[in-house]
Design a protein around this motif. Structure first.
Motif, PDB file in Angstrom:
ATOM      1  N   UNK A   1      -4.748 104.203  18.065  1.00 17.57           N
ATOM      2  CA  UNK A   1      -3.855 104.783  17.065  1.00 17.57           C
ATOM      3  C   UNK A   1      -2.455 104.969  17.646  1.00 17.57           C
ATOM      4  N   UNK A   2      -1.489 105.054  16.777  1.00 15.65           N
ATOM      5  CA  UNK A   2      -0.113 105.282  17.214  1.00 15.65           C
ATOM      6  C   UNK A   2      -0.041 106.542  18.067  1.00 15.65           C
ATOM      7  N   UNK A   3       0.681 106.441  19.178  1.00 11.90           N
ATOM      8  CA  UNK A   3       0.809 107.552  20.103  1.00 11.90           C
ATOM      9  C   UNK A   3      -0.190 107.521  21.238  1.00 11.90           C
ATOM     10  N   UNK A   4      -1.230 106.715  21.093  1.00 18.25           N
ATOM     11  CA  UNK A   4      -2.257 106.614  22.137  1.00 18.25           C
ATOM     12  C   UNK A   4      -1.762 105.788  23.321  1.00 18.25           C
ATOM     13  N   UNK A   5      -2.582 105.763  24.365  1.00 16.80           N
ATOM     14  CA  UNK A   5      -2.293 104.972  25.562  1.00 16.80           C
ATOM     15  C   UNK A   5      -3.372 103.931  25.778  1.00 16.80           C
ATOM     16  N   UNK A   6      -3.010 102.889  26.493  1.00 14.11           N
ATOM     17  CA  UNK A   6      -3.937 101.814  26.817  1.00 14.11           C
ATOM     18  C   UNK A   6      -3.472 101.212  28.134  1.00 14.11           C
ATOM     19  N   UNK A   7      -4.420 100.762  28.941  1.00 10.29           N
ATOM     20  CA  UNK A   7      -4.062 100.128  30.211  1.00 10.29           C
ATOM     21  C   UNK A   7      -4.673  98.746  30.273  1.00 10.29           C
ATOM     22  N   UNK A   8      -3.804  97.755  30.424  1.00 11.24           N
ATOM     23  CA  UNK A   8      -4.238  96.372  30.556  1.00 11.24           C
ATOM     24  C   UNK A   8      -4.321  95.994  32.024  1.00 11.24           C
ATOM     25  N   UNK A   9      -5.229  95.094  32.335  1.00  7.72           N
ATOM     26  CA  UNK A   9      -5.369  94.577  33.687  1.00  7.72           C
ATOM     27  C   UNK A   9      -5.299  93.058  33.655  1.00  7.72           C
TER      28      UNK A   9
ATOM     29  N   UNK B   1       2.485 105.999  24.493  1.00  6.71           N
ATOM     30  CA  UNK B   1       3.263 106.146  23.268  1.00  6.71           C
ATOM     31  C   UNK B   1       3.257 104.892  22.419  1.00  6.71           C
ATOM     32  N   UNK B   2       2.091 104.298  22.256  1.00  7.75           N
ATOM     33  CA  UNK B   2       2.019 103.025  21.532  1.00  7.75           C
ATOM     34  C   UNK B   2       2.441 103.169  20.078  1.00  7.75           C
ATOM     35  N   UNK B   3       3.082 102.122  19.592  1.00 10.64           N
ATOM     36  CA  UNK B   3       3.581 102.074  18.217  1.00 10.64           C
ATOM     37  C   UNK B   3       2.950 100.892  17.496  1.00 10.64           C
TER      38      UNK B   3
ATOM     39  N   UNK C   1      -6.060  91.136  22.950  1.00 11.73           N
ATOM     40  CA  UNK C   1      -5.494  91.690  21.719  1.00 11.73           C
ATOM     41  C   UNK C   1      -5.302  93.195  21.834  1.00 11.73           C
ATOM     42  N   UNK C   2      -4.113  93.644  21.463  1.00 12.66           N
ATOM     43  CA  UNK C   2      -3.818  95.069  21.348  1.00 12.66           C
ATOM     44  C   UNK C   2      -3.415  95.338  19.912  1.00 12.66           C
ATOM     45  N   UNK C   3      -4.118  96.239  19.263  1.00 14.93           N
ATOM     46  CA  UNK C   3      -3.819  96.592  17.884  1.00 14.93           C
ATOM     47  C   UNK C   3      -3.578  98.094  17.805  1.00 14.93           C
ATOM     48  N   UNK C   4      -2.418  98.463  17.261  1.00 14.50           N
ATOM     49  CA  UNK C   4      -2.054  99.872  17.132  1.00 14.50           C
ATOM     50  C   UNK C   4      -1.965 100.208  15.655  1.00 14.50           C
ATOM     51  N   UNK C   5      -2.807 101.109  15.218  1.00  6.44           N
ATOM     52  CA  UNK C   5      -2.807 101.499  13.804  1.00  6.44           C
ATOM     53  C   UNK C   5      -1.893 102.708  13.594  1.00  6.44           C
ATOM     54  N   UNK C   6      -1.321 102.771  12.414  1.00  2.60           N
ATOM     55  CA  UNK C   6      -0.383 103.874  12.111  1.00  2.60           C
ATOM     56  C   UNK C   6      -1.107 105.082  11.558  1.00  2.60           C
TER      57      UNK C   6
END
Length: 128
Positions: free
Chosen positions: A13-21, A87-89, A123-128
């Motif tokens: 979700x928007x505002x979340x964090x994610x870490x890619x490797x 702070x994903x958008x 794939x990175x998907x950020x929902x609002x």
């Protein structure tokens, strides 16, 4: 063996964090950089962040500066690059690709054509 393999993508979700490797096998030697690009549907692949393997100098696209952090862990000719995304958008939604270049350490590699090795993307998907 595939030289570059990305992992860590997902739906957040928007505002979340994610870490890619990104695990690089046998191609990270001498002067090299690892970079992250992304491509949203219908758009060109764009530079996100890069890091030099020797000096660990980092550089970012303006759109992610202050929110994303790139880092690297080296072991001989293998390396792993990480992209911490905070702070994903929704506009960060894209397929994220890892890449490697052997451009000189002083060269700020931001162009797609600067990189010789590419992963298959995550794939990175950020929902609002």
């Amino acid at each position: 063996q595939v030289p570059l393999v990305e992992s860590g993508g997902g739906l957040v979700q928007a505002g979340d964090s994610l870490k890619l490797s990104c695990a690089a096998s046998k191609i990270t030697f001498g002067d090299f950089k690892m970079g992250w690009f992304r491509q949203a549907p219908g758009k060109e692949r764009e530079f996100v962040a890069g890091i030099s393997g020797r000096l660990k100098t980092t550089y970012y696209a303006d759109s992610v500066e202050g929110r994303f952090t790139i880092s690297i862990a080296r072991q001989n000719v293998d390396s792993t690059s990480y992209l911490q995304m905070n702070g994903l958008k929704p506009e960060d939604t894209a397929v994220y690709y890892c890449a490697v270049t052997h451009r000189p350490d002083w060269y700020s590699a931001r162009g797609r054509g600067d990189y010789s090795y590419w992963g298959e993307g995550t794939q990175v998907t950020v929902s609002s």
